[in-house]
Design an enzyme around this catalytic site. Sequence first.
Site, mmCIF file in Angstrom:
data_model
loop_
_atom_site.group_PDB
_atom_site.id
_atom_site.type_symbol
_atom_site.label_atom_id
_atom_site.label_comp_id
_atom_site.label_asym_id
_atom_site.label_seq_id
_atom_site.Cartn_x
_atom_site.Cartn_y
_atom_site.Cartn_z
ATOM 1 N N ASP A 83 0.835 -1.197 0.000
ATOM 2 C CA ASP A 83 0.000 0.000 0.000
ATOM 3 C C ASP A 83 0.869 1.246 0.000
ATOM 4 O OD1 ASP A 83 -2.390 1.784 0.697
ATOM 5 O OD2 ASP A 83 -3.304 -0.206 0.807
ATOM 6 N N HIS A 301 -3.588 5.963 3.449
ATOM 7 C CA HIS A 301 -4.352 4.895 2.819
ATOM 8 C C HIS A 301 -4.037 3.528 3.416
ATOM 9 C CE1 HIS A 301 -5.795 2.150 -0.385
ATOM 10 N NE2 HIS A 301 -6.672 3.108 -0.634
ATOM 11 N N SER A 470 -11.065 -0.380 -1.555
ATOM 12 C CA SER A 470 -9.810 -0.468 -0.811
ATOM 13 C C SER A 470 -10.023 -0.971 0.607
ATOM 14 C CB SER A 470 -9.139 0.911 -0.743
ATOM 15 O OG SER A 470 -8.434 1.186 -1.917
#
Length: 556
Positions: A83, A301, A470
């Site tokens: 990620d 994220h 996600s």
Amino acid sequence: MKKTSTLSASLLVALGVSLALPVSTLAQNGPSTSIASFDKALVNWYNLSPEVEQVQGVSVNRVYQELLPTRTPKRKMVVAVIDSGIDILHEDLQGRIWTNAKEIAGNGLDDDNNGYVDDVHGWGFLGNAKGEDIKFETYEFVRILRKLQLTYGHYPSLQKVPVAKQQEYKQYAAAKKAYDEELAKQQKNQQSLANFSQVLAKVEGIIAQHLGKKDFTLAELKGITTASEDVLRARAWLVGRYDLGYTPYSFQRMLETSDLFLNQHLNLTYDPRSTIIGDNPEDIQDRQYGNSNVTGPRPDHGTPVAGVIAGVRNNQIGIDGIAQDVEIMALRAVPQGDERDKDIALAIRYAVDNGAHIINMSFGKSFSAQRSLVDEATAYAESKNVLIVHAAGNDASNIDEAANYPTKKRTDGTLASNWLEVGANARLLDENLCGEFSNYGKLTVDLFAPGVDIISLAPGNQYHKMDGTSFASPVVSGVAALVWAYYPELTAVELKEVLLASTVQHPKQKVYQPNLASANKRKVAFTALSKTGGIVNAYQAMLLAEKKVAEKGVKN
């Protein structure tokens, strides 16, 4: 992973904007230091059960309450999160970060001879030994165009290109078309945002003058009573924007991201790779780069992704992750922009070689310049019994037809048997069950998982509400880790089969088919949007895993 926006689709239509934002920004307000600021109904809803709480979670709490009170897991699971970076110091991830026991932190040596110096918690593939890191990148089609435009830009058509070069010309032409369309869209978006900003400034000025202060709350706005028609018109307009999803925070993010698109993502001259890393991105053997910084400049994220999988349960702070006996291996390979295939391939290989059982990949793009590198890496993971879980994407597209990389389908036509593709569902069983942004595909998407209104971690001991496949992908990774910890006798392929066969079905439920570009919503059967037509369920998966292992002659 890009696409979809921080404002509601209705407001975007009103603005004339089709701006795409990183999934980590998909929230109307900024991060909070406490989950108390969020709607209680949304906190940990993905852990709840359709049978008990009547929400479309994955029955994790039910597993712990009904199936596991007297049992202990057979092994600790390692989930590699490829990620943007992870805040490994977050209060709700303590004790959940993988440590390379063979590496001595900070001594500047490759103690375990795995090719990576001081890789104590994973590796950052976006930096150099001096500690410099890539934060922003271009899109893949920009890189393809930059590489090929001098060679093919002067050809008027395919027919004029030498036969031996026609395949490469097609790649150039597709990249050029994507670039031209995206650039025009983002320039139009920027103008729409500028127009909105002008009206907003005028309206807020009228309200500020009436209230006698520049900063005012929504409650104060709604409470305005006056005989002034100008003030009432300004009030009505601004309240209407809030009703459509506007907040100052989200609009500011849109302005910032609009600039990012034009200055970095779509900038043909922007090339941080050459200055910061200096490798050959097409050569998998050129791998002497990166650093041990697994947090990096944008952990916004990867941190919530890790939180969904492994946030410490029942610690009276934050959220409850899905898997309890799990460690997160942090692999930083996804910039803000499109990731490089080489970085992803090396990250997959690192995960496999260093003991990961599951790899979560919450990213994607529409072009893949070195696709074979990723294909070879996923085949390697397949050969080593490692499960790969991938987010389907947030373009509201049918990825049976639209390109979406990385993909389980390799260039030779074979399918990765260890791969799960995940779409995003919402909390309630109604026409909005499928996330309005979620990619789908009866052949390509395997199953759905919660990915709407997900409250998870944000860097700096904060929490945030987000949407996106996600966050659906780590739900499946978490469930897989939970099941596999108790049933390690299953192979990765058998575990995948268990997760697919145990999904919760809603055969009569009609849902709005994802479509961000149109206000005209079309209803389809939820079962038509994925291969299984269902939502992953930890409770049913545990029961089926028990049965499968018993059939193999293993006692638990």
